[in-house]
Design a protein around this motif. Structure first.
Motif, mmCIF file in Angstrom:
data_model
loop_
_atom_site.group_PDB
_atom_site.id
_atom_site.type_symbol
_atom_site.label_atom_id
_atom_site.label_comp_id
_atom_site.label_asym_id
_atom_site.label_seq_id
_atom_site.Cartn_x
_atom_site.Cartn_y
_atom_site.Cartn_z
ATOM 1 N N TYR A 135 35.454 15.905 22.318
ATOM 2 C CA TYR A 135 35.215 14.881 23.339
ATOM 3 C C TYR A 135 33.700 14.794 23.484
ATOM 4 O O TYR A 135 32.983 15.762 23.227
ATOM 5 C CB TYR A 135 35.782 15.316 24.698
ATOM 6 C CG TYR A 135 37.284 15.233 24.822
ATOM 7 C CD1 TYR A 135 37.925 13.998 24.865
ATOM 8 C CD2 TYR A 135 38.053 16.381 24.927
ATOM 9 C CE1 TYR A 135 39.295 13.914 25.000
ATOM 10 C CE2 TYR A 135 39.433 16.310 25.071
ATOM 11 C CZ TYR A 135 40.050 15.061 25.109
ATOM 12 O OH TYR A 135 41.395 14.981 25.238
ATOM 13 N N TRP A 216 48.037 6.397 25.129
ATOM 14 C CA TRP A 216 48.592 6.536 23.778
ATOM 15 C C TRP A 216 50.096 6.665 23.892
ATOM 16 O O TRP A 216 50.609 7.154 24.871
ATOM 17 C CB TRP A 216 47.960 7.685 22.994
ATOM 18 C CG TRP A 216 47.967 9.057 23.606
ATOM 19 C CD1 TRP A 216 47.568 9.401 24.872
ATOM 20 C CD2 TRP A 216 48.363 10.287 22.984
ATOM 21 N NE1 TRP A 216 47.679 10.757 25.068
ATOM 22 C CE2 TRP A 216 48.170 11.332 23.922
ATOM 23 C CE3 TRP A 216 48.847 10.632 21.718
ATOM 24 C CZ2 TRP A 216 48.448 12.669 23.645
ATOM 25 C CZ3 TRP A 216 49.106 11.957 21.444
ATOM 26 C CH2 TRP A 216 48.914 12.958 22.392
ATOM 27 N N ILE A 235 46.696 15.160 28.058
ATOM 28 C CA ILE A 235 45.947 15.684 29.221
ATOM 29 C C ILE A 235 45.395 14.485 29.971
ATOM 30 O O ILE A 235 44.970 13.501 29.358
ATOM 31 C CB ILE A 235 44.836 16.670 28.791
ATOM 32 C CG1 ILE A 235 44.142 17.274 30.028
ATOM 33 C CG2 ILE A 235 43.802 16.002 27.879
ATOM 34 C CD1 ILE A 235 43.298 18.498 29.720
ATOM 35 N N GLY A 237 43.138 12.934 33.478
ATOM 36 C CA GLY A 237 42.187 13.200 34.549
ATOM 37 C C GLY A 237 41.266 12.025 34.726
ATOM 38 O O GLY A 237 41.297 11.072 33.942
ATOM 39 N N PRO A 244 39.021 15.858 33.147
ATOM 40 C CA PRO A 244 40.286 16.239 32.516
ATOM 41 C C PRO A 244 40.889 17.447 33.221
ATOM 42 O O PRO A 244 40.157 18.253 33.798
ATOM 43 C CB PRO A 244 39.863 16.616 31.081
ATOM 44 C CG PRO A 244 38.402 16.893 31.154
ATOM 45 C CD PRO A 244 37.875 16.009 32.233
HETATM 46 O O1 DLL Z 1 38.828 10.047 30.832
HETATM 47 C C1 DLL Z 1 38.757 12.207 31.900
HETATM 48 C C2 DLL Z 1 39.422 12.822 30.711
HETATM 49 C C3 DLL Z 1 38.670 13.352 29.688
HETATM 50 C C4 DLL Z 1 40.802 12.916 30.662
HETATM 51 C C5 DLL Z 1 39.274 13.959 28.602
HETATM 52 C C6 DLL Z 1 41.420 13.519 29.600
HETATM 53 C C7 DLL Z 1 40.657 14.038 28.561
HETATM 54 P P1 DLL Z 1 37.272 8.746 33.055
HETATM 55 O O2 DLL Z 1 36.332 8.406 31.968
HETATM 56 O O3 DLL Z 1 36.790 8.697 34.456
HETATM 57 O O4 DLL Z 1 37.810 10.225 32.875
HETATM 58 O O5 DLL Z 1 38.552 7.818 32.870
HETATM 59 C C8 DLL Z 1 39.672 7.977 33.699
HETATM 60 O O6 DLL Z 1 41.110 7.212 31.893
HETATM 61 O O7 DLL Z 1 42.036 6.637 35.297
HETATM 62 C C9 DLL Z 1 43.069 6.657 33.074
HETATM 63 O O8 DLL Z 1 43.135 5.261 33.204
HETATM 64 C C10 DLL Z 1 42.501 7.002 31.716
HETATM 65 N N1 DLL Z 1 43.132 8.239 31.212
HETATM 66 C C11 DLL Z 1 42.690 9.499 31.327
HETATM 67 N N2 DLL Z 1 43.558 10.356 30.726
HETATM 68 C C12 DLL Z 1 44.567 9.596 30.227
HETATM 69 C C13 DLL Z 1 45.767 9.861 29.504
HETATM 70 C C14 DLL Z 1 38.485 10.732 31.787
HETATM 71 N N3 DLL Z 1 46.113 11.094 29.130
HETATM 72 C C15 DLL Z 1 40.755 7.019 33.284
HETATM 73 N N4 DLL Z 1 46.567 8.821 29.191
HETATM 74 C C16 DLL Z 1 42.056 7.252 34.028
HETATM 75 C C17 DLL Z 1 46.245 7.550 29.553
HETATM 76 C C18 DLL Z 1 44.306 8.244 30.554
HETATM 77 N N5 DLL Z 1 45.134 7.238 30.218
#
Ligand code: DLL
Length: 435
Positions: A135, A216, A235, A237, A244
């Motif tokens: 990531y 996904w 996962i 978050g 996350p």
């Molecule tokens: O995406 C945190 C993260 C990082 C989660 C790594 C998992 C792994 P933001 O950039 O603030 O934080 O985006 C958050 O991404 O409200 C969802 O809409 C979407 N999202 C996050 N995880 C998932 C998932 C990170 N597993 C926004 N499936 C959230 C679908 C996800 N959408």
């Protein structure tokens, strides 16, 4: 090394979890009221005082927070402690408007990393594992969160960040990575590149992947599992709530356990704001129960999900959320029909196409158009026009059945759609440019 399967918390009874939450919510609401003027004003406007909140049942009395509030309060307006107590900021990956900046004290970082450590342990991780974190590092929470979690578990951590796929593969093979952490779209790309270099799935030492940060489908999960020879776990978050690890999948691979000792979750009707009964589909709303620097209460995520308290075979008792079924603001309305990118991905993978696609929406002569560009795998490619046209027609008809409207399909040669190393950009909506 700590033990990050925490049965006393993760398998606690419903009553025990509620008692932890009841105690924490009272303190957290008082903390926010006393220290965050922005939230105090919202509570005063609604006529609620901290004394009115005696447990999580009273949470309905409190006002919601939304991304608009975070933008309005940018940058310091929602800070819950003195700046001198903060040790970190992270920020969202959003491309429009002001970025959202979230603050952390050391205590907040510890609890966030603990959540990520639980996620790693839940997929079978231990201090014997080599965890490759691809990531993005930096403002995005993905790299920092899984990195910290991996340290807490005591795994050997490879802080790769995203990109430079050749180097990812070299380290993966040379150091024998066993757990891969990245977005699902990047995992698919790594799998594709490994195959191109002549590696078979059994040539790598990977056993599991922790993939999230973007939507996904189950079809995508199966495709990644096959190409890398691993089990792929979800996962979830968001930066505002820590990053996350707010929720993570266990061996059952049937939804993500929400870390309920740290986050209180509600599902609401996105139109009316009404709290929905368990098992209903609606928008997730989180309250961070013990964060000091950024104590968000009733934060509306826009993510649409269903919660389930069915007994899980892994023994964990924390409530499970389904994969987000798109965001309420992700949904495309095309000729009046609601279309989610996940529906398109499901059809493509079911019909045997690659997960490399792009959706383009536009408006021509006041009518919406939907074009889907789908990349062919090298063994699917044909330069006979009639063969391609026949396939396009077949895919168009499968899409029409799923979506209720007919898109135009364009099958394009291998390697013509840009690969993603972080969150994939699946939709280009040109209508917004004209409005
Ligand atoms: O995406 C945190 C993260 C990082 C989660 C790594 C998992 C792994 P933001 O950039 O603030 O934080 O985006 C958050 O991404 O409200 C969802 O809409 C979407 N999202 C996050 N995880 C998932 C998932 C990170 N597993 C926004 N499936 C959230 C679908 C996800 N959408």
């Amino acid at each position: 090394m700590g033990n990050y399967f925490q049965p006393e918390i993760e398998t606690a009874s419903r009553e025990e979890i509620l008692s932890i939450q009841n105690e924490k919510i009272v303190k957290q609401v008082k903390h926010a009221y006393d220290n965050v003027k922005y939230y105090r004003d919202l509570m005063d406007e609604k006529g609620v005082k901290p004394e009115d909140i005696k447990g999580v049942d009273d949470i309905k009395k409190l006002p919601f927070l939304s991304k608009a509030d975070l933008r309005e309060a940018y940058p310091y307006g929602l800070l819950g402690t003195d700046l001198k107590n903060c040790v970190r900021i992270q920020s969202t990956s959003g491309t429009t408007g002001k970025r959202v900046v979230a603050f952390y004290t050391q205590h907040d970082i510890d609890l966030w990393e603990e959540c990520c450590a639980r996620a790693i342990v839940a997929v079978g991780g231990s201090n014997e594992d080599v965890v490759q974190v691809c990531y993005g590092y930096g403002l995005f929470t993905g790299g920092a969160g899984l990195h910290g979690g991996s340290h807490k578990v005591g795994s050997l951590t490879l802080p790769m960040s995203s990109g430079n796929t050749e180097r990812q593969i070299q380290f993966m093979m040379d150091l024998g990575s066993t757990i891969l952490c990245c977005t699902p779209s990047y995992a698919a790309y790594i799998g594709e590149t490994l195959a191109e270099r002549g590696y078979k799935p059994e040539d790598n030492k990977l056993k599991a992947g922790i993939f999230g940060a973007e939507p996904w489908t189950e079809e995508m999960r199966r495709s990644i599992e096959k190409s890398l020879g691993i089990k792929a776990y979800d996962i979830y978050g968001l930066t505002e709530i820590s990053g996350p690890g707010v929720a993570f999948e266990c061996e059952a691979q049937s939804g993500m356990h929400i870390n309920e000792d740290h986050f209180y979750v509600e599902v609401i009707d996105p139109e009316t704001g009404e709290v929905l009964p368990e098992g209903s589909k609606g928008e997730l709303v989180f309250t961070s129960l013990d964060k000091e620097a950024f104590p968000l209460i009733r934060y509306r995520t826009r993510d649409i999900c269903v919660l389930s308290r069915e007994k899980c075979s892994c023994g964990r008792t924390h409530v499970k959320m389904t994969k987000p079924m798109g965001r309420s603001d992700d949904m495309m309305i095309i000729r009046g029909v609601n279309v989610f990118p996940s529906q398109i991905e499901t059809v493509l993978l079911n019909e045997g196409y690659t997960p490399n696609y792009q959706i383009v929406v536009d408006r021509v002569n006041n009518s919406d158009t939907l074009d889907i560009y789908v990349e062919l795998a090298p063994d699917q490619f044909s330069d006979i026009v009639s063969v391609t046209q026949k396939r396009e027609k077949k895919l168009e008809s499968a899409m029409r059945t799923m979506l209720g409207i007919g898109p135009r399909i364009h099958l394009v040669p291998p390697k013509t759609i840009t690969r993603s190393e972080g969150k994939a950009v699946r939709v280009i909506d040109n209508r917004k440019l004209h409005d």
